[in-house]
Enzyme design. Structure first.
Site, PDB file in Angstrom:
ATOM      1  N   GLN A 103       0.848  -1.187   0.000  1.00 13.33           N
ATOM      2  CA  GLN A 103       0.000   0.000   0.000  1.00 13.33           C
ATOM      3  C   GLN A 103       0.889   1.245   0.000  1.00 13.33           C
ATOM      4  O   GLN A 103       1.662   1.472   0.937  1.00 13.33           O
ATOM      5  CB  GLN A 103      -0.938   0.056   1.197  1.00 13.33           C
ATOM      6  CG  GLN A 103      -1.971   1.175   1.020  1.00 13.33           C
ATOM      7  CD  GLN A 103      -2.781   1.475   2.258  1.00 13.33           C
ATOM      8  OE1 GLN A 103      -2.229   1.857   3.273  1.00 13.33           O
ATOM      9  NE2 GLN A 103      -4.095   1.317   2.163  1.00 13.33           N
ATOM     10  N   TYR A 184      -6.172  11.016   3.928  1.00  6.47           N
ATOM     11  CA  TYR A 184      -4.777  11.251   3.542  1.00  6.47           C
ATOM     12  C   TYR A 184      -4.724  11.987   2.198  1.00  6.47           C
ATOM     13  O   TYR A 184      -5.744  12.430   1.690  1.00  6.47           O
ATOM     14  CB  TYR A 184      -4.006   9.938   3.552  1.00  6.47           C
ATOM     15  CG  TYR A 184      -3.951   9.334   4.946  1.00  6.47           C
ATOM     16  CD1 TYR A 184      -3.413  10.056   6.013  1.00  6.47           C
ATOM     17  CD2 TYR A 184      -4.490   8.082   5.217  1.00  6.47           C
ATOM     18  CE1 TYR A 184      -3.390   9.540   7.301  1.00  6.47           C
ATOM     19  CE2 TYR A 184      -4.469   7.548   6.507  1.00  6.47           C
ATOM     20  CZ  TYR A 184      -3.918   8.295   7.547  1.00  6.47           C
ATOM     21  OH  TYR A 184      -3.911   7.781   8.826  1.00  6.47           O
ATOM     22  N   ARG A 231      -7.520   2.190  -2.571  1.00  9.78           N
ATOM     23  CA  ARG A 231      -8.452   2.184  -1.449  1.00  9.78           C
ATOM     24  C   ARG A 231      -9.192   3.524  -1.418  1.00  9.78           C
ATOM     25  O   ARG A 231      -8.564   4.584  -1.511  1.00  9.78           O
ATOM     26  CB  ARG A 231      -7.695   1.972  -0.142  1.00  9.78           C
ATOM     27  CG  ARG A 231      -8.598   1.593   1.028  1.00  9.78           C
ATOM     28  CD  ARG A 231      -7.796   1.397   2.300  1.00  9.78           C
ATOM     29  NE  ARG A 231      -8.506   0.521   3.230  1.00  9.78           N
ATOM     30  CZ  ARG A 231      -8.263   0.467   4.527  1.00  9.78           C
ATOM     31  NH1 ARG A 231      -7.319   1.228   5.061  1.00  9.78           N
ATOM     32  NH2 ARG A 231      -8.931  -0.356   5.304  1.00  9.78           N
ATOM     33  N   GLY A 319      -9.523  -6.079   8.957  1.00 11.76           N
ATOM     34  CA  GLY A 319      -8.395  -5.427   9.604  1.00 11.76           C
ATOM     35  C   GLY A 319      -8.102  -6.017  10.964  1.00 11.76           C
ATOM     36  O   GLY A 319      -7.244  -6.872  11.123  1.00 11.76           O
ATOM     37  N   ARG A 320      -8.838  -5.566  11.973  1.00 11.27           N
ATOM     38  CA  ARG A 320      -8.535  -5.986  13.341  1.00 11.27           C
ATOM     39  C   ARG A 320      -8.655  -7.490  13.545  1.00 11.27           C
ATOM     40  O   ARG A 320      -7.940  -8.056  14.368  1.00 11.27           O
ATOM     41  CB  ARG A 320      -9.438  -5.240  14.328  1.00 11.27           C
ATOM     42  CG  ARG A 320      -9.066  -3.767  14.437  1.00 11.27           C
ATOM     43  CD  ARG A 320      -9.862  -3.038  15.490  1.00 11.27           C
ATOM     44  NE  ARG A 320      -9.491  -1.637  15.524  1.00 11.27           N
ATOM     45  CZ  ARG A 320     -10.031  -0.749  16.328  1.00 11.27           C
ATOM     46  NH1 ARG A 320     -10.970  -1.120  17.183  1.00 11.27           N
ATOM     47  NH2 ARG A 320      -9.647   0.520  16.302  1.00 11.27           N
TER      48      ARG A 320
END
Length: 367
Positions: A103, A184, A231, A319-320
């Protein structure tokens, strides 16, 4: 195991890359790169190799330049030492039978002067501070006020994306994902809440999407289009929000479809939060894109099965759950219990809470 759950464990063809299942490990910032060179090392190789049974791994956010760094000890991919470190990671993943994309990340205004060369201000589309924090030596701190990028500086950022894409190939990655989400740099340019420019990169939706399209075009100079994705996050993050996200992302996805990139990785709702955070028709975005659709945000096993079975998603990112369950695919296959993550070890540190989560052993589970 029910026949319905079988859909998660069917192979999937991502361009010329065969994925053994429909599970994706989402990017997870862990702040464990070597201080100084900001390079991954043996600990990272072990961490990613442990999770190689995912259909696809996407690396933690990896800054394309010194300017692109926003948090302490996040890895880069702009120096020879960083490339060497990532080669150790990709070799370990491939040896374990996995596939991994890098990424590529530029945080834009979500940074701190202590992380920038010579204490410079972070940069963004406009001189508007992000209402968020960064992670530094002594914990979380407010981000620093940014300055607006000069038009002439954007060409260098595009060169940085191209260079990072080339370094990712040299490091042995199977492909790349551009980070265009979570408030971002690319996200900041796309959304009118953070982009007040009046030049070719501001104003209209087409102009605000320009940097994202050009960054992908830079990456496509290096990679086959099937090995490139992005993404996206239609919901606002860090007050980088848009007044009309449906119109914005309908346009963006159509442009990405025209480029022919391999996938879009869509955060449905607020990252780590409500899935209905903004009024966006994700089905329409999925239908507007001819490539692979990776769904993300708050999915569990049952939701993932449903999303793949009904055609909403080709792949589902976690993710988590991957943070604390390196063998998540096998746990899902057996419908086995999951490890709980230790929040205290999310950011920074060493092996604890990183490579020491237990694998599934002799679990009697109902399928």
């Amino acid at each position: 195991m029910t026949a319905n759950a079988d859909v998660l464990f069917q192979p999937y063809q991502l361009g010329d890359l065969t994925l053994p299942n429909r599970l994706v490990m989402a990017p997870l910032t862990r702040n464990r790169a070597k201080p100084g060179p900001l390079a991954p090392y043996a600990l990272h190789a072990e961490y990613y190799a442990q999770r190689a049974s995912a259909g696809l791994l996407i690396s933690e956010g990896t800054q394309i330049s010194r300017q692109g760094q926003g948090y302490i000890n996040t890895p880069g991919i702009y120096s020879p030492e960083q490339v060497t470190g990532w080669r150790e990671v990709t070799d370990a993943v491939h040896k374990a039978g996995g596939r991994i994309f890098a990424q590529l990340w530029h945080v834009g205004r979500v940074s701190h002067v202590s992380l920038q060369e010579n204490g410079a201000s972070p940069v963004g589309p406009s001189a508007i501070s992000a209402k968020t924090k960064t992670f530094l030596e002594n914990g979380f701190a407010d981000v620093s006020a940014p300055r607006a990028l000069e038009l002439s500086e954007i060409k260098q950022i595009l060169r940085d994306y191209e260079n990072a894409a080339r370094n990712a190939k040299e490091a042995g990655f199977d492909g790349i994902e551009l980070h265009g989400a979570n408030g971002y740099l690319l996200d900041q340019f796309m959304k009118d809440g953070s982009n007040k420019r009046t030049d070719a990169y501001g104003g209209s939706i087409e102009n605000r999407a320009r940097l994202t399209v050009e960054a992908l075009e830079a990456a496509l100079k290096v990679w086959d289009k099937n090995r490139v994705g992005i993404r996206l996050a239609p919901a606002g993050v860090n007050d980088a929000a848009d007044s009309n996200p449906q119109a914005l992302f309908s346009h963006v996805v159509k442009r990405l479809d025209a480029l022919g990139i391999g996938f879009i990785h869509v955060i449905e709702g607020a990252t780590g939060g409500a899935r209905d955070a903004v009024d966006v028709d994700y089905v329409a975005l999925r239908e507007a894109f001819g490539g692979t659709y990776i769904a993300n945000n708050g999915y569990n096993r049952d939701m993932a099965v449903e999303a793949v079975a009904n055609g909403h998603a080709d792949l589902v990112a976690f993710g988590r759950l991957y943070l604390s369950n390196p063998d998540l695919a096998e746990r899902f296959r057996r419908n086995a219990p999951l490890n709980e993550p230790n929040r205290a070890t999310f950011y920074g540190g060493g092996a604890e809470g990183y490579t020491d989560y237990p694998f599934l052993e002799n679990v009697n589970a109902t399928a």
